[in-house]
Scaffold this motif. Sequence first.
Motif, PDB file in Angstrom:
ATOM      1  N   CYS A  37       0.831  -1.210   0.000  1.00 59.50           N
ATOM      2  CA  CYS A  37       0.000   0.000   0.000  1.00 59.50           C
ATOM      3  C   CYS A  37       0.859   1.251   0.000  1.00 59.50           C
ATOM      4  N   TYR A  38       0.344   2.297  -0.658  1.00 57.43           N
ATOM      5  CA  TYR A  38       1.074   3.564  -0.812  1.00 57.43           C
ATOM      6  C   TYR A  38       0.109   4.698  -0.513  1.00 57.43           C
ATOM      7  N   GLY A  39       0.552   5.626   0.320  1.00 64.51           N
ATOM      8  CA  GLY A  39      -0.324   6.728   0.722  1.00 64.51           C
ATOM      9  C   GLY A  39      -0.317   7.875  -0.264  1.00 64.51           C
TER      10      GLY A  39
ATOM     11  N   GLY B   9       1.170  15.764   4.534  1.00 61.11           N
ATOM     12  CA  GLY B   9       1.729  15.479   5.851  1.00 61.11           C
ATOM     13  C   GLY B   9       0.762  14.799   6.786  1.00 61.11           C
ATOM     14  N   ASN B  10      -0.500  14.733   6.410  1.00 62.41           N
ATOM     15  CA  ASN B  10      -1.499  14.030   7.227  1.00 62.41           C
ATOM     16  C   ASN B  10      -1.418  12.518   7.073  1.00 62.41           C
TER      17      ASN B  10
ATOM     18  N   VAL C 194      -1.950   4.904   9.638  1.00 60.41           N
ATOM     19  CA  VAL C 194      -2.050   4.129  10.875  1.00 60.41           C
ATOM     20  C   VAL C 194      -3.519   3.882  11.217  1.00 60.41           C
ATOM     21  N   ASN C 195      -4.356   4.908  11.077  1.00 55.81           N
ATOM     22  CA  ASN C 195      -5.793   4.744  11.334  1.00 55.81           C
ATOM     23  C   ASN C 195      -6.393   3.697  10.395  1.00 55.81           C
ATOM     24  N   HIS C 196      -6.052   3.803   9.116  1.00 57.19           N
ATOM     25  CA  HIS C 196      -6.566   2.874   8.099  1.00 57.19           C
ATOM     26  C   HIS C 196      -6.115   1.440   8.385  1.00 57.19           C
TER      27      HIS C 196
ATOM     28  N   ARG D 281       0.311  -2.407  -6.684  1.00 59.03           N
ATOM     29  CA  ARG D 281       0.390  -1.398  -5.637  1.00 59.03           C
ATOM     30  C   ARG D 281      -1.015  -0.894  -5.328  1.00 59.03           C
ATOM     31  N   ILE D 282      -1.395  -0.933  -4.059  1.00 60.67           N
ATOM     32  CA  ILE D 282      -2.702  -0.433  -3.639  1.00 60.67           C
ATOM     33  C   ILE D 282      -2.532   1.004  -3.165  1.00 60.67           C
ATOM     34  N   ASP D 283      -3.136   1.958  -3.853  1.00 59.90           N
ATOM     35  CA  ASP D 283      -3.052   3.361  -3.448  1.00 59.90           C
ATOM     36  C   ASP D 283      -4.178   3.686  -2.470  1.00 59.90           C
ATOM     37  N   ILE D 284      -3.786   4.171  -1.300  1.00 58.42           N
ATOM     38  CA  ILE D 284      -4.743   4.555  -0.255  1.00 58.42           C
ATOM     39  C   ILE D 284      -5.069   6.036  -0.424  1.00 58.42           C
ATOM     40  N   GLY D 285      -6.340   6.393  -0.284  1.00 61.11           N
ATOM     41  CA  GLY D 285      -6.726   7.789  -0.470  1.00 61.11           C
ATOM     42  C   GLY D 285      -6.716   8.154  -1.939  1.00 61.11           C
ATOM     43  N   TYR D 286      -6.472   9.427  -2.230  1.00 58.86           N
ATOM     44  CA  TYR D 286      -6.496   9.877  -3.618  1.00 58.86           C
ATOM     45  C   TYR D 286      -5.605  11.103  -3.758  1.00 58.86           C
ATOM     46  N   GLU D 287      -5.140  11.311  -4.971  1.00 57.85           N
ATOM     47  CA  GLU D 287      -4.344  12.483  -5.301  1.00 57.85           C
ATOM     48  C   GLU D 287      -5.263  13.570  -5.863  1.00 57.85           C
TER      49      GLU D 287
END
Length: 518
Positions: free
Chosen positions: A98-100, A104-105, A111-113, A157-163
Amino acid sequence: MSVTPEDRTPVLVGVGQLVQKEKDVEKAKSPLHLLEDAARLAAKDAGLGDKLWPLVDNITVVRFITDSPDSRRLPFGRYGNAPKSLGNMLGANASKNCYGPTGGNTPQMLVNHTAELIANGETDIALVAGAEAFATMMRALGQGKMLPWHDEPGGERIDIGYEREGVTPVEKAHKLQFPVNIYPLFENAIRGQKGRTVRDHQLAIGKLMSPFTEVASKHPQAWFPTFRTPEEIATPTDDNRYVGFPYTKYMNAIMQVDQAAAVVMMSVAKARELGVPEDKWVFLHGCADCNDIWFPTERVNYYSSPAIKMMGEKAFAMSGWNIGDIDLFDLYSCFPSAVQVGRDALGIAEDDKRPLTVTGGLPYFGGAGNAYVMLSIATMIERLRAKRGAKGLVTSNGWYVTKHGLGLYSTDPVKGAWKREKPATYQAVVDAQAHPKVNEQPKGKAKIETYAVVNGRDGAEFAVLFGRMDDTGARFVAHTPSDKPTLDEMMARDQLGRSGTVSPAAEPGKDVNIFTPE
């Protein structure tokens, strides 16, 4: 009465962090190798060492600066699947790599995820890590050297969140994509809300940030382990020039650092099965993630964060704690305005005696790109282990007081099942708040809402401001004329509420609006 945590409760069991100050770019390690070192330290800290790696089913990495939207010009340092590359180096073969996202958040968000995945039975053992070697990169570029920082390991690669871009095209045309330009606007808004003169507020900033330098001076991974007095921070000098007025250099995050950190997370059942000593266990009692209204020109105001306030309420409701229970803080501190906005939103009094950082903060400890909060979480865990039963709070911030994460930690076990409220449920409440309309091509009489003066090494270069139209109250962004008398006056006397006339850009998104003060 002792509490026995449930089997699926997530727990942090190992931490590692390090700083690299190697001056020879040929000898310095890449960010991927720093990740490896931090991961091995975390595995050793958990008492597992290399026997951990075949068991890890989730490797999650904080996005490198080189993968951020405005860093595409950097000529090396990209990794096609950093978590997979890290796993290969460690001898792990995780099913989830996984990749965030940028921001900076993201360390706290990741960690929460990951904690939620563990609680839901989707992950058993995870490594979460972040690193930067930006000091080495910039030193190498200054020497005209290209370093072999690249890997394409393949795999999914699993992308967490979004750009998503942090600014609109019009905001970008006014150079608000640079944190050193926009955070001073928040600072002058805070000053106006508190009714202070520029000098009084600068001294208040110095008083706020001097204790951060004291903490950094004692932290073994700090980039600048140097104590500075409030006056030293607040007073412009040749060594402490203005960067974005009212900020001097000592008030700005330092990104050119080489630092890394990693945490090992797993279920309580796995920790027991593997024999991880319980004095290593730290629990995430409460957590939340929330964004303020996304684009800066659309914000409710520039001195508060409805998202941090909401996030605090949700995390404290999850934990059953309140702000008075917290013993240790690490408030995100890229700039003093971020500290103050976070402090006020969480209900921490300005004269509260509790220190607001465990690291020393981004201007002094070091702001390792998107990864700083990995180091603050690692430090928080170490501090909580040394003060058993204490409660710790970590906040994180991405873009421009835009994206936020929060974690509440303690060695005390979580009671009952670990479950958090889905962030989307309360994000909708923040998004629905009333906020000003934006006029991207303003024309007519107007007033300054807040402002900053961007300085280079030779002095003031341009002024940028948020203003409000006299007739409609709509908000706009503009520069002032950049002649020396105008810029000198912008720094010599208070500009909040100053009247003037604004003229629209010739081509919105490619040119700037101009506000001419009366």
